[in-house]
Design a protein around this motif. Structure first.
Motif, PDB file in Angstrom:
ATOM      1  N   GLU A  29       1.131   3.066   9.358  1.00  0.00           N
ATOM      2  CA  GLU A  29       0.990   1.819  10.120  1.00  0.00           C
ATOM      3  C   GLU A  29      -0.219   1.015   9.636  1.00  0.00           C
ATOM      4  O   GLU A  29      -0.154  -0.207   9.521  1.00  0.00           O
ATOM      5  CB  GLU A  29       0.849   2.117  11.613  1.00  0.00           C
ATOM      6  N   ARG A  30      -1.325   1.696   9.374  1.00  0.00           N
ATOM      7  CA  ARG A  30      -2.518   1.005   8.864  1.00  0.00           C
ATOM      8  C   ARG A  30      -2.236   0.384   7.502  1.00  0.00           C
ATOM      9  O   ARG A  30      -2.669  -0.731   7.222  1.00  0.00           O
ATOM     10  CB  ARG A  30      -3.690   1.981   8.768  1.00  0.00           C
ATOM     11  N   GLN A  31      -1.511   1.102   6.632  1.00  0.00           N
ATOM     12  CA  GLN A  31      -1.183   0.548   5.317  1.00  0.00           C
ATOM     13  C   GLN A  31      -0.294  -0.689   5.459  1.00  0.00           C
ATOM     14  O   GLN A  31      -0.507  -1.696   4.774  1.00  0.00           O
ATOM     15  CB  GLN A  31      -0.479   1.596   4.456  1.00  0.00           C
ATOM     16  N   GLN A  32       0.684  -0.620   6.351  1.00  0.00           N
ATOM     17  CA  GLN A  32       1.563  -1.763   6.576  1.00  0.00           C
ATOM     18  C   GLN A  32       0.774  -2.949   7.139  1.00  0.00           C
ATOM     19  O   GLN A  32       0.952  -4.090   6.712  1.00  0.00           O
ATOM     20  CB  GLN A  32       2.700  -1.386   7.529  1.00  0.00           C
ATOM     21  N   ALA A  33      -0.115  -2.667   8.088  1.00  0.00           N
ATOM     22  CA  ALA A  33      -0.933  -3.738   8.660  1.00  0.00           C
ATOM     23  C   ALA A  33      -1.845  -4.345   7.600  1.00  0.00           C
ATOM     24  O   ALA A  33      -2.040  -5.567   7.558  1.00  0.00           O
ATOM     25  CB  ALA A  33      -1.758  -3.196   9.831  1.00  0.00           C
ATOM     26  N   LEU A  37      -1.815  -8.143   6.420  1.00  0.00           N
ATOM     27  CA  LEU A  37      -3.056  -8.910   6.475  1.00  0.00           C
ATOM     28  C   LEU A  37      -3.355  -9.569   5.132  1.00  0.00           C
ATOM     29  O   LEU A  37      -3.730 -10.745   5.069  1.00  0.00           O
ATOM     30  CB  LEU A  37      -4.216  -8.011   6.888  1.00  0.00           C
ATOM     31  N   SER A  38      -3.161  -8.844   4.044  1.00  0.00           N
ATOM     32  CA  SER A  38      -3.430  -9.439   2.724  1.00  0.00           C
ATOM     33  C   SER A  38      -2.422 -10.548   2.427  1.00  0.00           C
ATOM     34  O   SER A  38      -2.786 -11.574   1.845  1.00  0.00           O
ATOM     35  CB  SER A  38      -3.413  -8.373   1.635  1.00  0.00           C
ATOM     36  N   ALA A  39      -1.161 -10.373   2.847  1.00  0.00           N
ATOM     37  CA  ALA A  39      -0.166 -11.441   2.655  1.00  0.00           C
ATOM     38  C   ALA A  39      -0.545 -12.666   3.478  1.00  0.00           C
ATOM     39  O   ALA A  39      -0.423 -13.812   3.001  1.00  0.00           O
ATOM     40  CB  ALA A  39       1.223 -10.941   3.046  1.00  0.00           C
ATOM     41  N   ALA A  40      -1.026 -12.462   4.692  1.00  0.00           N
ATOM     42  CA  ALA A  40      -1.441 -13.590   5.535  1.00  0.00           C
ATOM     43  C   ALA A  40      -2.652 -14.298   4.938  1.00  0.00           C
ATOM     44  O   ALA A  40      -2.740 -15.527   4.963  1.00  0.00           O
ATOM     45  CB  ALA A  40      -1.760 -13.095   6.945  1.00  0.00           C
ATOM     46  N   ARG A  41      -3.571 -13.537   4.366  1.00  0.00           N
ATOM     47  CA  ARG A  41      -4.754 -14.160   3.734  1.00  0.00           C
ATOM     48  C   ARG A  41      -4.348 -14.977   2.517  1.00  0.00           C
ATOM     49  O   ARG A  41      -4.888 -16.058   2.289  1.00  0.00           O
ATOM     50  CB  ARG A  41      -5.766 -13.089   3.347  1.00  0.00           C
TER      51      ARG A  41
END
Length: 125
Positions: A29-33, A37-41
């Motif tokens: 879950e942390r890896q997916q988040a 997050l990197s895609a959103a940035r």
């Protein structure tokens, strides 16, 4: 008593397995988040870059408008002054100075349009 030891050991192993499995899920879950997050940035960086590009184009358009407005006002004053000093003759033929002033205004407008189109086409690339 021996059975209780084996049962305790079995419960301890089951708990360890459960905690390991549960922590693996948390790690996924942390890896997916982190990926989201990197895609959103990246999307935010793209948005900022595009908004800055559009802001630059807006400033360029405003500059062109101000320049064209200034030259248009000058042309209008020149034309009206000439119109008052030299009214159209009875046969309504435009004199050379009036024709030059009209053509200069048309040339200014066409040059502004051409410049804006070439700059917008260059900015779109």
């Amino acid at each position: 008593m021996q059975t209780w030891k084996w049962l305790g050991l079995l419960i301890a192993l089951a708990a360890a397995w459960w905690l390991g499995w549960d922590s693996r899920g948390d790690q996924l879950e942390r890896q997916q988040a982190q990926h989201e997050l990197s895609a959103a940035r990246r999307s935010l960086d793209d948005f900022v870059a595009e908004s800055q590009r559009l802001q630059g184009l807006g400033a360029l358009v405003e500059e062109r408008i101000a320049k064209l407005k200034g030259s248009t006002e000058t042309r209008i004053v020149e034309y009206r002054t000439h119109e008052k000093l030299v009214p159209l003759p009875a046969d309504c033929r435009i004199d050379p100075e009036r024709l030059r002033q009209l053509q200069a205004g048309v040339n200014d407008a066409n040059a502004a349009i051409a410049a804006a189109q070439s700059e917008l086409a260059g900015a779109a690339d």
